[in-house]
Write a protein that holds these residues in place. Structure first.
Motif, PDB file in Angstrom:
ATOM      1  N   LYS A   1      74.156 -54.971 -14.912  1.00 51.79           N
ATOM      2  CA  LYS A   1      73.994 -55.427 -13.533  1.00 51.79           C
ATOM      3  C   LYS A   1      73.028 -56.610 -13.499  1.00 51.79           C
ATOM      4  N   SER A   2      73.427 -57.689 -12.849  1.00 52.04           N
ATOM      5  CA  SER A   2      72.583 -58.884 -12.723  1.00 52.04           C
ATOM      6  C   SER A   2      72.081 -58.985 -11.286  1.00 52.04           C
ATOM      7  N   GLU A   3      70.759 -59.191 -11.160  1.00 53.20           N
ATOM      8  CA  GLU A   3      70.148 -59.266  -9.831  1.00 53.20           C
ATOM      9  C   GLU A   3      69.051 -60.318  -9.814  1.00 53.20           C
ATOM     10  N   GLU A   4      68.777 -60.828  -8.621  1.00 55.30           N
ATOM     11  CA  GLU A   4      67.622 -61.706  -8.413  1.00 55.30           C
ATOM     12  C   GLU A   4      66.556 -60.882  -7.700  1.00 55.30           C
ATOM     13  N   LEU A   5      65.443 -60.611  -8.402  1.00 54.28           N
ATOM     14  CA  LEU A   5      64.433 -59.691  -7.900  1.00 54.28           C
ATOM     15  C   LEU A   5      63.060 -60.344  -7.894  1.00 54.28           C
ATOM     16  N   ARG A  23      62.748 -56.168 -13.436  1.00 55.40           N
ATOM     17  CA  ARG A  23      63.424 -54.931 -13.789  1.00 55.40           C
ATOM     18  C   ARG A  23      64.402 -55.223 -14.913  1.00 55.40           C
ATOM     19  N   ASP A  34      72.864 -50.200 -15.432  1.00 53.68           N
ATOM     20  CA  ASP A  34      72.876 -49.279 -14.303  1.00 53.68           C
ATOM     21  C   ASP A  34      73.724 -48.058 -14.659  1.00 53.68           C
ATOM     22  N   ALA A  54      65.598 -63.715 -12.433  1.00 52.79           N
ATOM     23  CA  ALA A  54      66.951 -63.278 -12.757  1.00 52.79           C
ATOM     24  C   ALA A  54      66.848 -62.134 -13.766  1.00 52.79           C
ATOM     25  N   CYS A  55      67.257 -60.968 -13.353  1.00 51.83           N
ATOM     26  CA  CYS A  55      67.102 -59.771 -14.194  1.00 51.83           C
ATOM     27  C   CYS A  55      68.465 -59.142 -14.487  1.00 51.83           C
ATOM     28  N   GLU A  56      68.580 -58.589 -15.686  1.00 54.13           N
ATOM     29  CA  GLU A  56      69.765 -57.828 -16.074  1.00 54.13           C
ATOM     30  C   GLU A  56      69.335 -56.430 -16.468  1.00 54.13           C
TER      31      GLU A  56
END
Length: 313
Positions: A24-28, A32, A57, A52-54
């Motif tokens: 899962k790729s997210e901008e946090l 994480r 999940d 940018a975190c991977e």
């Protein structure tokens, strides 16, 4: 069939849906998992206060659950028990990506020890999606061997699930049904070098009734999804009889003196002439029965209990 999908889906939820790891790729704003440096520098260049975190999940959002979610979303109610299960189970699949259960997708599925309990309900989802039950050399469409295998597995799972739920409830706790197929040991000598070459004997439905501390009664049911139980002849299908007879002989030797009675049953869906035949053999009693799957559910359930009572009399 809609009732079975709803009920089996609810049971899967009770025992825990299968989960897999998905990247899962997210901008946090809070780190994480793994930080992707190049993507994070690009965010900084745009004056965006985020990284940018991977991460991996662990989620139930996977194909098998998605096929069930797709089917549940399209089932129409109208039956009190089906509606009750649907009200309970549909919200539990919210958030799971819906996956259409096409034959191509199902062919790519791989069932293992963790997911084997999904076979029955996935087969139901596939059949409901196809909106047809292929038939055996009748009505213009010939059932392929793959389709026969799927339907045979479906029929086997239905018979096992029905007796596993209904026998203890209607006849008492002295009846127990194995959750899966029970393996029967070959009666070979312990030092036989060929024992490893013997194929596994796994019964479809294994039911035991405890009579007292030392005695029990055994029922082995072999579910066969065939258009014609007699195979177009005036006698029973020889391979089916030989297979069931082998189960009975080896089961009797395996269980020994604790076995009071032994019953074997070939069970077919009704398609023409109903069968209720009994043969007394030296090893035990062999029965051939049919069940009418075109009836209403209450009639099917009553028929299933009646045919068991006819062996357990």
């Amino acid at each position: 069939m809609s009732f079975l999908v709803a009920r089996e889906s609810f049971r899967l939820v009770e025992s825990g849906l299968v989960r897999d790891y998905h990247e899962k790729s997210e901008e946090l704003q809070t780190p994480r998992g793994r930080i992707e440096m190049a993507a994070s520098f690009a965010l900084c260049a745009r004056k965006k206060l985020a990284l940018a975190c991977e991460s991996d999940d662990y989620t139930a959002d996977q194909d098998m659950n998605g096929m069930i979610a797709f089917t549940l979303d399209r089932i129409k109610g109208g039956h009190a028990k089906t509606d009750a299960f649907l009200r309970e189970v549909r919200p539990l699949f919210d958030g799971i990506r819906k996956v259409e259960p096409t034959r191509e997708r199902i062919a790519r599925l791989s069932f293992d020890r963790r997911t084997s309990r999904y076979r029955f309900v996935i087969s139901l989802c596939s059949l409901l999606h196809d909106r047809r039950l292929p038939i055996d050399r009748m009505g213009g469409q010939i059932m392929s061997e793959v389709e026969r295998t799927r339907l045979n597995y479906l029929f086997e799972g239905f018979v096992r699930s029905f007796y596993r739920q209904e026998l203890p409830r209607s006849k008492g706790s002295s009846y127990s049904v194995w959750e899966g197929g029970r393996e029967v040991s070959w009666a070979v000598k312990p030092d036989s070098p060929q024992s490893a070459l013997m194929p596994r004997m796994i019964t479809d439905v294994w039911i035991e009734r405890v009579l007292d501390d030392r005695r029990r009664r055994l029922f082995v049911i072999d579910a066969k999804f065939y258009h014609d139980a007699l195979g177009g002849s005036t006698t029973f299908r020889s391979p089916h009889l030989y297979q069931l007879f082998s189960y009975l002989c080896n089961a009797k030797l395996e269980l020994g003196k604790n076995l009071e009675d032994l019953h074997g049953c070939l069970l077919y869906p009704l398609n023409g002439t109903p069968l209720c035949e009994d043969v007394a053999l030296a090893v035990g009693d062999m029965h051939v029965r049919t069940v009418d799957l075109d009836n209403e559910w209450t009639d099917i359930a009553a028929n299933m209990l009646e045919l068991f009572d006819s062996m357990d009399g």
